[in-house]
Design a protein around this motif. Structure first.
Motif, PDB file in Angstrom:
ATOM      1  N   ASN A   1       0.856  -1.184   0.000  1.00 34.68           N
ATOM      2  CA  ASN A   1       0.000   0.000   0.000  1.00 34.68           C
ATOM      3  C   ASN A   1       0.891   1.232   0.000  1.00 34.68           C
ATOM      4  OD1 ASN A   1       0.392   0.890   2.931  1.00 34.68           O
ATOM      5  ND2 ASN A   1      -0.276  -1.241   3.153  1.00 34.68           N
ATOM      6  N   PRO A   2       0.367   2.375  -0.428  1.00 34.07           N
ATOM      7  CA  PRO A   2       1.205   3.573  -0.517  1.00 34.07           C
ATOM      8  C   PRO A   2       1.844   3.972   0.811  1.00 34.07           C
ATOM      9  CG  PRO A   2      -0.807   3.888  -1.762  1.00 34.07           C
ATOM     10  CD  PRO A   2      -0.969   2.592  -1.015  1.00 34.07           C
ATOM     11  N   GLU A   3       1.122   3.806   1.905  1.00 35.48           N
ATOM     12  CA  GLU A   3       1.664   4.223   3.199  1.00 35.48           C
ATOM     13  C   GLU A   3       2.842   3.355   3.632  1.00 35.48           C
ATOM     14  OE1 GLU A   3      -1.998   5.874   2.235  1.00 35.48           O
ATOM     15  OE2 GLU A   3      -1.686   3.720   2.553  1.00 35.48           O
ATOM     16  N   GLU A   4       2.756   2.061   3.372  1.00 35.45           N
ATOM     17  CA  GLU A   4       3.875   1.157   3.672  1.00 35.45           C
ATOM     18  C   GLU A   4       5.104   1.543   2.855  1.00 35.45           C
ATOM     19  OE1 GLU A   4       3.987  -3.539   3.957  1.00 35.45           O
ATOM     20  OE2 GLU A   4       3.876  -2.892   1.861  1.00 35.45           O
ATOM     21  N   LEU A   5       4.885   1.906   1.607  1.00 40.08           N
ATOM     22  CA  LEU A   5       5.997   2.291   0.741  1.00 40.08           C
ATOM     23  C   LEU A   5       6.640   3.590   1.227  1.00 40.08           C
ATOM     24  CD1 LEU A   5       4.426   1.364  -2.703  1.00 40.08           C
ATOM     25  CD2 LEU A   5       6.099   0.043  -1.365  1.00 40.08           C
ATOM     26  N   ILE A   6       5.827   4.537   1.712  1.00 42.35           N
ATOM     27  CA  ILE A   6       6.378   5.771   2.271  1.00 42.35           C
ATOM     28  C   ILE A   6       7.194   5.459   3.528  1.00 42.35           C
ATOM     29  CG2 ILE A   6       5.791   7.945   3.430  1.00 42.35           C
ATOM     30  CD1 ILE A   6       3.424   8.119   1.396  1.00 42.35           C
ATOM     31  N   ALA A   7       6.679   4.581   4.385  1.00 42.95           N
ATOM     32  CA  ALA A   7       7.416   4.203   5.598  1.00 42.95           C
ATOM     33  C   ALA A   7       8.750   3.543   5.228  1.00 42.95           C
ATOM     34  CB  ALA A   7       6.575   3.277   6.477  1.00 42.95           C
ATOM     35  N   ALA A   8       8.742   2.666   4.239  1.00 46.54           N
ATOM     36  CA  ALA A   8       9.988   2.015   3.809  1.00 46.54           C
ATOM     37  C   ALA A   8      10.970   3.035   3.241  1.00 46.54           C
ATOM     38  CB  ALA A   8       9.684   0.935   2.771  1.00 46.54           C
ATOM     39  N   ALA A   9      10.453   3.959   2.436  1.00 44.93           N
ATOM     40  CA  ALA A   9      11.313   4.995   1.870  1.00 44.93           C
ATOM     41  C   ALA A   9      11.915   5.856   2.977  1.00 44.93           C
ATOM     42  CB  ALA A   9      10.517   5.855   0.890  1.00 44.93           C
ATOM     43  N   HIS A  10      11.104   6.191   3.973  1.00 43.05           N
ATOM     44  CA  HIS A  10      11.608   7.026   5.067  1.00 43.05           C
ATOM     45  C   HIS A  10      12.662   6.288   5.883  1.00 43.05           C
ATOM     46  CE1 HIS A  10      10.462  10.195   8.319  1.00 43.05           C
ATOM     47  NE2 HIS A  10      11.648  10.404   7.808  1.00 43.05           N
ATOM     48  N   ALA A  11      12.421   5.018   6.192  1.00 48.81           N
ATOM     49  CA  ALA A  11      13.411   4.238   6.938  1.00 48.81           C
ATOM     50  C   ALA A  11      14.728   4.161   6.178  1.00 48.81           C
ATOM     51  CB  ALA A  11      12.877   2.841   7.239  1.00 48.81           C
ATOM     52  N   GLY A  12      14.643   3.887   4.880  1.00 48.72           N
ATOM     53  CA  GLY A  12      15.864   3.786   4.072  1.00 48.72           C
ATOM     54  C   GLY A  12      16.602   5.101   3.945  1.00 48.72           C
ATOM     55  N   CYS A  13      15.868   6.163   3.667  1.00 47.67           N
ATOM     56  CA  CYS A  13      16.467   7.490   3.513  1.00 47.67           C
ATOM     57  C   CYS A  13      17.123   7.945   4.813  1.00 47.67           C
ATOM     58  CB  CYS A  13      15.393   8.475   3.076  1.00 47.67           C
ATOM     59  SG  CYS A  13      15.979  10.165   2.868  1.00 47.67           S
ATOM     60  N   PHE A  14      16.380   7.835   5.915  1.00 46.57           N
ATOM     61  CA  PHE A  14      16.906   8.265   7.204  1.00 46.57           C
ATOM     62  C   PHE A  14      18.174   7.492   7.570  1.00 46.57           C
ATOM     63  CE2 PHE A  14      17.491   7.408  11.649  1.00 46.57           C
ATOM     64  CZ  PHE A  14      17.625   8.689  12.162  1.00 46.57           C
TER      65      PHE A  14
ATOM     66  N   ASP B   1     -11.825  13.944  10.064  1.00 36.83           N
ATOM     67  CA  ASP B   1     -12.976  14.584   9.421  1.00 36.83           C
ATOM     68  C   ASP B   1     -12.685  14.900   7.954  1.00 36.83           C
ATOM     69  OD1 ASP B   1     -14.438  14.453  11.754  1.00 36.83           O
ATOM     70  OD2 ASP B   1     -13.970  16.509  12.366  1.00 36.83           O
ATOM     71  N   ALA B   2     -11.451  15.259   7.649  1.00 36.17           N
ATOM     72  CA  ALA B   2     -11.059  15.592   6.275  1.00 36.17           C
ATOM     73  C   ALA B   2     -10.815  14.346   5.422  1.00 36.17           C
ATOM     74  CB  ALA B   2      -9.804  16.454   6.298  1.00 36.17           C
ATOM     75  N   GLY B   3     -10.855  13.169   6.008  1.00 40.55           N
ATOM     76  CA  GLY B   3     -10.587  11.915   5.290  1.00 40.55           C
ATOM     77  C   GLY B   3      -9.328  11.246   5.812  1.00 40.55           C
ATOM     78  N   TRP B   4      -8.940  10.154   5.158  1.00 38.51           N
ATOM     79  CA  TRP B   4      -7.745   9.405   5.571  1.00 38.51           C
ATOM     80  C   TRP B   4      -6.523  10.301   5.450  1.00 38.51           C
ATOM     81  CZ3 TRP B   4      -7.616   4.989   8.128  1.00 38.51           C
ATOM     82  CH2 TRP B   4      -8.763   4.199   8.121  1.00 38.51           C
ATOM     83  N   THR B   5      -5.701  10.318   6.518  1.00 40.19           N
ATOM     84  CA  THR B   5      -4.571  11.235   6.606  1.00 40.19           C
ATOM     85  C   THR B   5      -3.389  10.547   7.289  1.00 40.19           C
ATOM     86  OG1 THR B   5      -6.126  13.073   6.834  1.00 40.19           O
ATOM     87  CG2 THR B   5      -3.851  13.504   7.482  1.00 40.19           C
ATOM     88  N   VAL B   6      -2.202  10.755   6.742  1.00 40.74           N
ATOM     89  CA  VAL B   6      -0.986  10.343   7.443  1.00 40.74           C
ATOM     90  C   VAL B   6      -0.749  11.394   8.512  1.00 40.74           C
ATOM     91  CG1 VAL B   6       1.504   9.958   7.264  1.00 40.74           C
ATOM     92  CG2 VAL B   6      -0.017   9.192   5.421  1.00 40.74           C
TER      93      VAL B   6
ATOM     94  N   ILE C   1      13.288  12.483   2.548  1.00 40.04           N
ATOM     95  CA  ILE C   1      11.930  11.979   2.791  1.00 40.04           C
ATOM     96  C   ILE C   1      11.338  12.647   4.031  1.00 40.04           C
ATOM     97  CG2 ILE C   1      10.514   9.917   3.185  1.00 40.04           C
ATOM     98  CD1 ILE C   1      11.715  10.125   0.325  1.00 40.04           C
ATOM     99  N   SER C   2      12.171  12.991   5.017  1.00 45.27           N
ATOM    100  CA  SER C   2      11.679  13.739   6.173  1.00 45.27           C
ATOM    101  C   SER C   2      11.117  15.086   5.736  1.00 45.27           C
ATOM    102  CB  SER C   2      12.795  13.981   7.183  1.00 45.27           C
ATOM    103  OG  SER C   2      13.209  12.798   7.805  1.00 45.27           O
ATOM    104  N   ARG C   3      11.698  15.670   4.699  1.00 45.94           N
ATOM    105  CA  ARG C   3      11.255  16.972   4.197  1.00 45.94           C
ATOM    106  C   ARG C   3      10.152  16.840   3.150  1.00 45.94           C
ATOM    107  NH1 ARG C   3      17.023  17.600   3.538  1.00 45.94           N
ATOM    108  NH2 ARG C   3      16.635  17.846   1.323  1.00 45.94           N
ATOM    109  N   LEU C   4       9.717  15.629   2.881  1.00 46.50           N
ATOM    110  CA  LEU C   4       8.783  15.341   1.789  1.00 46.50           C
ATOM    111  C   LEU C   4       7.528  16.200   1.800  1.00 46.50           C
ATOM    112  CD1 LEU C   4       7.850  13.505  -0.581  1.00 46.50           C
ATOM    113  CD2 LEU C   4       6.913  11.972   1.146  1.00 46.50           C
ATOM    114  N   LEU C   5       6.905  16.363   2.928  1.00 50.92           N
ATOM    115  CA  LEU C   5       5.636  17.072   2.962  1.00 50.92           C
ATOM    116  C   LEU C   5       5.773  18.561   2.705  1.00 50.92           C
ATOM    117  CD1 LEU C   5       3.883  15.188   5.878  1.00 50.92           C
ATOM    118  CD2 LEU C   5       3.641  14.847   3.415  1.00 50.92           C
ATOM    119  N   ASN C   6       6.978  19.066   2.635  1.00 49.28           N
ATOM    120  CA  ASN C   6       7.212  20.465   2.322  1.00 49.28           C
ATOM    121  C   ASN C   6       7.581  20.668   0.859  1.00 49.28           C
ATOM    122  OD1 ASN C   6       6.740  21.389   4.956  1.00 49.28           O
ATOM    123  ND2 ASN C   6       8.781  20.749   5.566  1.00 49.28           N
TER     124      ASN C   6
END
Length: 141
Positions: free
Chosen positions: A45-58, A88-93, A125-130
């Motif tokens: 799933n996309p969230e698992e892939l983001i977690a894997a990317a963050h673990a690897g990058c960090f 309320d806004a929907g599914w969110t990380v 990846i830590s800076r991803l949301l910016n």
């Protein structure tokens, strides 16, 4: 430098199925679905892939920070736990927690804290949301 990945989806949200693939071939038509994202079905799933990317990058960034301090790790291990909640806004990380273990000869607590803090702040990846997100969207007949 550009990296590429793609997704294909067929069907509706709940019963449809999709695949994700990456340029490197590490992911090649890897299955994902409603069940793999919101239940415990087999696949990714996309969230698992983001977690894997963050673990690897960090972890790579931490190795670099340790190297800047003249230290070399025997082993670094990072688990990224991504929290995915329905708001309320929907599914969110809402959070990613990094659990980091390291075996670093000659490192003391101060050097470890400095390196881990700098890696957390500096990892791309830590800076991803910016980041700026751009899009081209084409509807095919």
């Amino acid at each position: 430098m550009k990296r590429h990945a793609s997704a294909i989806w067929q069907g509706d949200l709940k019963t449809g199925k999709g695949t994700v693939s990456s340029e490197s071939g590490v992911l090649s038509k890897t299955q994902y679905s409603f069940g793999t994202r919101f239940e415990n079905g087999p696949g990714t799933n996309p969230e698992e892939l983001i977690a894997a990317a963050h673990a690897g990058c960090f972890t790579m960034a931490l190795s670099g920070q340790l190297g800047n301090a003249g230290l070399v790790a025997e082993k670094l291990e990072t688990t990224a736990t991504l929290t995915f909640e329905k708001l309320d806004a929907g599914w969110t990380v809402t959070q990613i927690h990094l659990d980091v273990k390291g075996k670093v000869p000659k490192a003391d607590a101060a050097a470890w804290e400095k390196a881990t803090s700098a890696a957390k702040a500096g990892c791309p990846i830590s800076r991803l949301l910016n980041t700026t997100i751009t899009m081209d969207a084409k509807l095919e007949a």
